[in-house]
Design a protein around this motif. Structure first.
Motif, PDB file in Angstrom:
ATOM      1  N   PHE A  54       0.836  -1.192   0.000  1.00 34.34           N
ATOM      2  CA  PHE A  54       0.000   0.000   0.000  1.00 34.34           C
ATOM      3  C   PHE A  54       0.873   1.244   0.000  1.00 34.34           C
ATOM      4  CE2 PHE A  54      -2.334  -3.347   2.112  1.00 34.34           C
ATOM      5  CZ  PHE A  54      -3.557  -3.304   1.475  1.00 34.34           C
ATOM      6  N   LYS A  55       0.388   2.263  -0.643  1.00 33.13           N
ATOM      7  CA  LYS A  55       1.083   3.542  -0.674  1.00 33.13           C
ATOM      8  C   LYS A  55       0.205   4.558   0.044  1.00 33.13           C
ATOM      9  CE  LYS A  55       1.504   5.179  -4.784  1.00 33.13           C
ATOM     10  NZ  LYS A  55       1.926   5.618  -6.118  1.00 33.13           N
ATOM     11  N   GLU A  56       0.732   5.155   1.111  1.00 32.77           N
ATOM     12  CA  GLU A  56      -0.002   6.174   1.846  1.00 32.77           C
ATOM     13  C   GLU A  56       0.493   7.541   1.410  1.00 32.77           C
ATOM     14  OE1 GLU A  56       0.288   5.506   6.033  1.00 32.77           O
ATOM     15  OE2 GLU A  56      -0.190   3.389   5.827  1.00 32.77           O
ATOM     16  N   ARG A  57      -0.441   8.414   1.097  1.00 31.40           N
ATOM     17  CA  ARG A  57      -0.091   9.757   0.618  1.00 31.40           C
ATOM     18  C   ARG A  57      -0.390  10.804   1.673  1.00 31.40           C
ATOM     19  NH1 ARG A  57       1.483  10.731  -4.242  1.00 31.40           N
ATOM     20  NH2 ARG A  57       1.294   9.208  -5.877  1.00 31.40           N
ATOM     21  N   ASP A  58       0.428  11.829   1.687  1.00 29.81           N
ATOM     22  CA  ASP A  58       0.176  13.016   2.489  1.00 29.81           C
ATOM     23  C   ASP A  58      -0.733  13.904   1.649  1.00 29.81           C
ATOM     24  OD1 ASP A  58       0.167  15.393   3.858  1.00 29.81           O
ATOM     25  OD2 ASP A  58       2.323  15.420   4.209  1.00 29.81           O
ATOM     26  N   GLU A  59      -1.973  14.061   2.064  1.00 29.62           N
ATOM     27  CA  GLU A  59      -2.950  14.792   1.260  1.00 29.62           C
ATOM     28  C   GLU A  59      -2.604  16.266   1.093  1.00 29.62           C
ATOM     29  OE1 GLU A  59      -6.941  14.103   2.512  1.00 29.62           O
ATOM     30  OE2 GLU A  59      -6.611  11.947   2.709  1.00 29.62           O
ATOM     31  N   ALA A  60      -1.872  16.837   2.032  1.00 26.52           N
ATOM     32  CA  ALA A  60      -1.557  18.267   1.965  1.00 26.52           C
ATOM     33  C   ALA A  60      -0.698  18.611   0.750  1.00 26.52           C
ATOM     34  CB  ALA A  60      -0.859  18.702   3.243  1.00 26.52           C
ATOM     35  N   ASN A  61       0.269  17.740   0.431  1.00 25.31           N
ATOM     36  CA  ASN A  61       1.155  18.044  -0.707  1.00 25.31           C
ATOM     37  C   ASN A  61       1.197  16.926  -1.743  1.00 25.31           C
ATOM     38  OD1 ASN A  61       2.671  16.138   0.582  1.00 25.31           O
ATOM     39  ND2 ASN A  61       4.261  17.538   1.260  1.00 25.31           N
ATOM     40  N   ASP A  62       0.312  15.927  -1.613  1.00 25.05           N
ATOM     41  CA  ASP A  62       0.214  14.811  -2.558  1.00 25.05           C
ATOM     42  C   ASP A  62       1.542  14.075  -2.743  1.00 25.05           C
ATOM     43  OD1 ASP A  62      -1.404  13.166  -4.111  1.00 25.05           O
ATOM     44  OD2 ASP A  62      -0.746  14.137  -5.962  1.00 25.05           O
ATOM     45  N   MET A  63       2.304  13.959  -1.675  1.00 25.48           N
ATOM     46  CA  MET A  63       3.564  13.215  -1.693  1.00 25.48           C
ATOM     47  C   MET A  63       3.351  11.869  -1.000  1.00 25.48           C
ATOM     48  SD  MET A  63       5.918  15.260  -3.053  1.00 25.48           S
ATOM     49  CE  MET A  63       7.466  14.689  -2.456  1.00 25.48           C
ATOM     50  N   VAL A  64       4.166  10.885  -1.369  1.00 24.30           N
ATOM     51  CA  VAL A  64       4.101   9.581  -0.707  1.00 24.30           C
ATOM     52  C   VAL A  64       4.617   9.748   0.711  1.00 24.30           C
ATOM     53  CG1 VAL A  64       4.984   7.230  -0.683  1.00 24.30           C
ATOM     54  CG2 VAL A  64       4.373   8.294  -2.850  1.00 24.30           C
ATOM     55  N   ARG A  65       3.779   9.369   1.669  1.00 19.71           N
ATOM     56  CA  ARG A  65       4.191   9.455   3.066  1.00 19.71           C
ATOM     57  C   ARG A  65       4.963   8.209   3.477  1.00 19.71           C
ATOM     58  NH1 ARG A  65       0.193   9.961   8.091  1.00 19.71           N
ATOM     59  NH2 ARG A  65       0.079   7.777   7.659  1.00 19.71           N
ATOM     60  N   ARG A  66       4.419   7.044   3.135  1.00 22.44           N
ATOM     61  CA  ARG A  66       5.111   5.783   3.409  1.00 22.44           C
ATOM     62  C   ARG A  66       4.429   4.656   2.666  1.00 22.44           C
ATOM     63  NH1 ARG A  66       3.801   3.351   9.362  1.00 22.44           N
ATOM     64  NH2 ARG A  66       1.590   3.053   9.038  1.00 22.44           N
ATOM     65  N   TYR A  67       5.157   3.553   2.543  1.00 26.66           N
ATOM     66  CA  TYR A  67       4.626   2.324   1.974  1.00 26.66           C
ATOM     67  C   TYR A  67       4.419   1.334   3.114  1.00 26.66           C
ATOM     68  CZ  TYR A  67       6.189   4.105  -2.540  1.00 26.66           C
ATOM     69  OH  TYR A  67       6.368   4.870  -3.657  1.00 26.66           O
ATOM     70  N   THR A  68       3.384   0.516   2.997  1.00 25.92           N
ATOM     71  CA  THR A  68       3.171  -0.548   3.970  1.00 25.92           C
ATOM     72  C   THR A  68       3.029  -1.875   3.220  1.00 25.92           C
ATOM     73  OG1 THR A  68       0.786  -0.146   3.967  1.00 25.92           O
ATOM     74  CG2 THR A  68       2.066   0.924   5.694  1.00 25.92           C
ATOM     75  N   VAL A  69       3.347  -2.960   3.906  1.00 27.22           N
ATOM     76  CA  VAL A  69       3.236  -4.298   3.331  1.00 27.22           C
ATOM     77  C   VAL A  69       2.466  -5.164   4.317  1.00 27.22           C
ATOM     78  CG1 VAL A  69       5.498  -5.013   4.261  1.00 27.22           C
ATOM     79  CG2 VAL A  69       4.515  -6.227   2.318  1.00 27.22           C
ATOM     80  N   ARG A  70       1.599  -6.019   3.778  1.00 21.39           N
ATOM     81  CA  ARG A  70       0.782  -6.880   4.621  1.00 21.39           C
ATOM     82  C   ARG A  70       0.709  -8.264   4.000  1.00 21.39           C
ATOM     83  NH1 ARG A  70      -4.978  -4.720   5.265  1.00 21.39           N
ATOM     84  NH2 ARG A  70      -5.101  -5.419   3.131  1.00 21.39           N
ATOM     85  N   ALA A  71       0.995  -9.288   4.790  1.00 22.84           N
ATOM     86  CA  ALA A  71       0.864 -10.679   4.356  1.00 22.84           C
ATOM     87  C   ALA A  71      -0.388 -11.257   4.999  1.00 22.84           C
ATOM     88  CB  ALA A  71       2.092 -11.484   4.761  1.00 22.84           C
ATOM     89  N   GLN A  72      -1.248 -11.852   4.192  1.00 19.62           N
ATOM     90  CA  GLN A  72      -2.495 -12.438   4.696  1.00 19.62           C
ATOM     91  C   GLN A  72      -2.513 -13.934   4.406  1.00 19.62           C
ATOM     92  OE1 GLN A  72      -5.442 -10.085   2.579  1.00 19.62           O
ATOM     93  NE2 GLN A  72      -5.875  -8.991   4.466  1.00 19.62           N
ATOM     94  N   ARG A  73      -2.791 -14.693   5.437  1.00 26.14           N
ATOM     95  CA  ARG A  73      -2.932 -16.133   5.270  1.00 26.14           C
ATOM     96  C   ARG A  73      -4.260 -16.440   4.592  1.00 26.14           C
ATOM     97  NH1 ARG A  73       2.012 -17.213   6.061  1.00 26.14           N
ATOM     98  NH2 ARG A  73       2.838 -16.806   8.108  1.00 26.14           N
ATOM     99  N   LYS A  74      -4.243 -17.480   3.768  1.00 30.01           N
ATOM    100  CA  LYS A  74      -5.495 -17.893   3.117  1.00 30.01           C
ATOM    101  C   LYS A  74      -6.387 -18.564   4.115  1.00 30.01           C
ATOM    102  CE  LYS A  74      -7.636 -20.299  -0.485  1.00 30.01           C
ATOM    103  NZ  LYS A  74      -8.015 -20.109  -1.751  1.00 30.01           N
TER     104      LYS A  74
END
Length: 74
Positions: A54-74
């Motif tokens: 996932f890419k999280e954006r800072d809405e104030a300046n439309d810059m990437v704030r951080r990336y997150t990663v998530r692993a989900q078991r089936k």
């Protein structure tokens, strides 16, 4: 090539390296094995599990704030 850091649910930081495969009908993004391997060793996903980025954006300046990663078991 692009490298980026992604944070998981336990605040571990993972560094990934992304390249573009130029063969085929269109360019495809590919995570390089060297960076992906460490994540797989720690999280132990199975073949049917799902890993999302996932890419999280800072809405104030439309810059990437951080990336997150998530692993989900089936």
């Amino acid at each position: 090539m692009m490298n980026f850091e992604a944070v998981d649910a336990t605040d571990n930081v993972w560094r990934f390296f992304l390249s573009t495969r130029l063969t085929g009908a269109y360019p495809k993004p590919v995570l390089l094995r060297s960076s992906w391997h460490r994540f797989v060793e720690q999280k132990r996903p199975c073949s049917e599990d799902r890993v999302d980025f996932f890419k999280e954006r800072d809405e104030a300046n439309d810059m990437v704030r951080r990336y997150t990663v998530r692993a989900q078991r089936k």
